[in-house]
Design a protein around this motif. Structure first.
Motif, PDB file in Angstrom:
ATOM      1  N   GLY A  24       6.764  13.956  -6.730  1.00  0.00           N
ATOM      2  CA  GLY A  24       7.159  12.591  -6.414  1.00  0.00           C
ATOM      3  C   GLY A  24       6.163  11.811  -5.574  1.00  0.00           C
ATOM      4  O   GLY A  24       6.442  10.684  -5.166  1.00  0.00           O
ATOM      5  N   TYR A  25       4.981  12.401  -5.325  1.00  0.00           N
ATOM      6  CA  TYR A  25       3.988  11.709  -4.489  1.00  0.00           C
ATOM      7  C   TYR A  25       3.421  10.463  -5.161  1.00  0.00           C
ATOM      8  O   TYR A  25       3.238   9.437  -4.507  1.00  0.00           O
ATOM      9  N   ALA A  26       3.124  10.545  -6.455  1.00  0.00           N
ATOM     10  CA  ALA A  26       2.500   9.406  -7.147  1.00  0.00           C
ATOM     11  C   ALA A  26       3.416   8.181  -7.153  1.00  0.00           C
ATOM     12  O   ALA A  26       2.981   7.088  -6.770  1.00  0.00           O
ATOM     13  N   PRO A  27       4.688   8.307  -7.568  1.00  0.00           N
ATOM     14  CA  PRO A  27       5.540   7.109  -7.539  1.00  0.00           C
ATOM     15  C   PRO A  27       5.757   6.578  -6.125  1.00  0.00           C
ATOM     16  O   PRO A  27       5.782   5.363  -5.913  1.00  0.00           O
ATOM     17  N   GLU A  28       5.894   7.477  -5.161  1.00  0.00           N
ATOM     18  CA  GLU A  28       6.110   7.041  -3.777  1.00  0.00           C
ATOM     19  C   GLU A  28       4.914   6.241  -3.270  1.00  0.00           C
ATOM     20  O   GLU A  28       5.072   5.157  -2.700  1.00  0.00           O
ATOM     21  N   ALA A  29       3.724   6.764  -3.493  1.00  0.00           N
ATOM     22  CA  ALA A  29       2.514   6.069  -3.038  1.00  0.00           C
ATOM     23  C   ALA A  29       2.308   4.766  -3.813  1.00  0.00           C
ATOM     24  O   ALA A  29       1.954   3.736  -3.226  1.00  0.00           O
ATOM     25  N   ALA A  30       2.534   4.804  -5.129  1.00  0.00           N
ATOM     26  CA  ALA A  30       2.328   3.607  -5.953  1.00  0.00           C
ATOM     27  C   ALA A  30       3.301   2.495  -5.563  1.00  0.00           C
ATOM     28  O   ALA A  30       2.921   1.323  -5.536  1.00  0.00           O
ATOM     29  N   ARG A  31       4.541   2.854  -5.242  1.00  0.00           N
ATOM     30  CA  ARG A  31       5.506   1.832  -4.785  1.00  0.00           C
ATOM     31  C   ARG A  31       5.023   1.167  -3.500  1.00  0.00           C
ATOM     32  O   ARG A  31       5.174  -0.041  -3.310  1.00  0.00           O
ATOM     33  N   GLU A  32       4.459   1.954  -2.617  1.00  0.00           N
ATOM     34  CA  GLU A  32       3.958   1.395  -1.359  1.00  0.00           C
ATOM     35  C   GLU A  32       2.765   0.469  -1.615  1.00  0.00           C
ATOM     36  O   GLU A  32       2.630  -0.579  -0.977  1.00  0.00           O
ATOM     37  N   VAL A  33       1.910   0.839  -2.553  1.00  0.00           N
ATOM     38  CA  VAL A  33       0.788  -0.030  -2.920  1.00  0.00           C
ATOM     39  C   VAL A  33       1.321  -1.338  -3.502  1.00  0.00           C
ATOM     40  O   VAL A  33       0.833  -2.422  -3.180  1.00  0.00           O
ATOM     41  N   LEU A  34       2.342  -1.252  -4.360  1.00  0.00           N
ATOM     42  CA  LEU A  34       2.942  -2.471  -4.918  1.00  0.00           C
ATOM     43  C   LEU A  34       3.538  -3.337  -3.820  1.00  0.00           C
ATOM     44  O   LEU A  34       3.362  -4.556  -3.814  1.00  0.00           O
TER      45      LEU A  34
END
Length: 98
Positions: A24-34
């Protein structure tokens, strides 16, 4: 993240060590970037590109709310071969609607 301030557009990408896949690291980090791109930097559009066969990456992009906009045929050379790129994007108004 590639940035085009005049167009109010940015590009995101990610890569994780194989041992960290599925946590779940990729979606978590990508949401924060968004969140940063839309709420702090006031971008209007965030884009991402991936090889259409990369199902795991596509799952991440769709999980964070990005929409598939199409395929750029033979867009990039990988390992000496021209490969397609799927184009995903999210607009600020779509982000705010969630």
């Amino acid at each position: 993240m590639g940035i085009s301030p005049d167009d109010r557009r940015a590009e995101i990408g990610y890569a994780l060590a194989h041992a960290e896949w599925g946590r779940g690291y990729a979606p978590e980090a990508a949401r924060e970037v968004l969140r940063c791109a839309f709420d702090t930097l006031s971008f209007n559009r965030v884009e991402a590109y991936c090889v259409p066969e990369n199902v795991a990456s596509i799952r991440v992009l769709e999980k964070i709310g990005m929409w598939r906009e199409g395929v750029l045929r033979e867009y990039v050379a990988i390992g000496g071969q021209l490969r397609d790129r799927a184009v995903y994007a999210l607009l600020r108004r779509d982000w705010q609607a969630d």
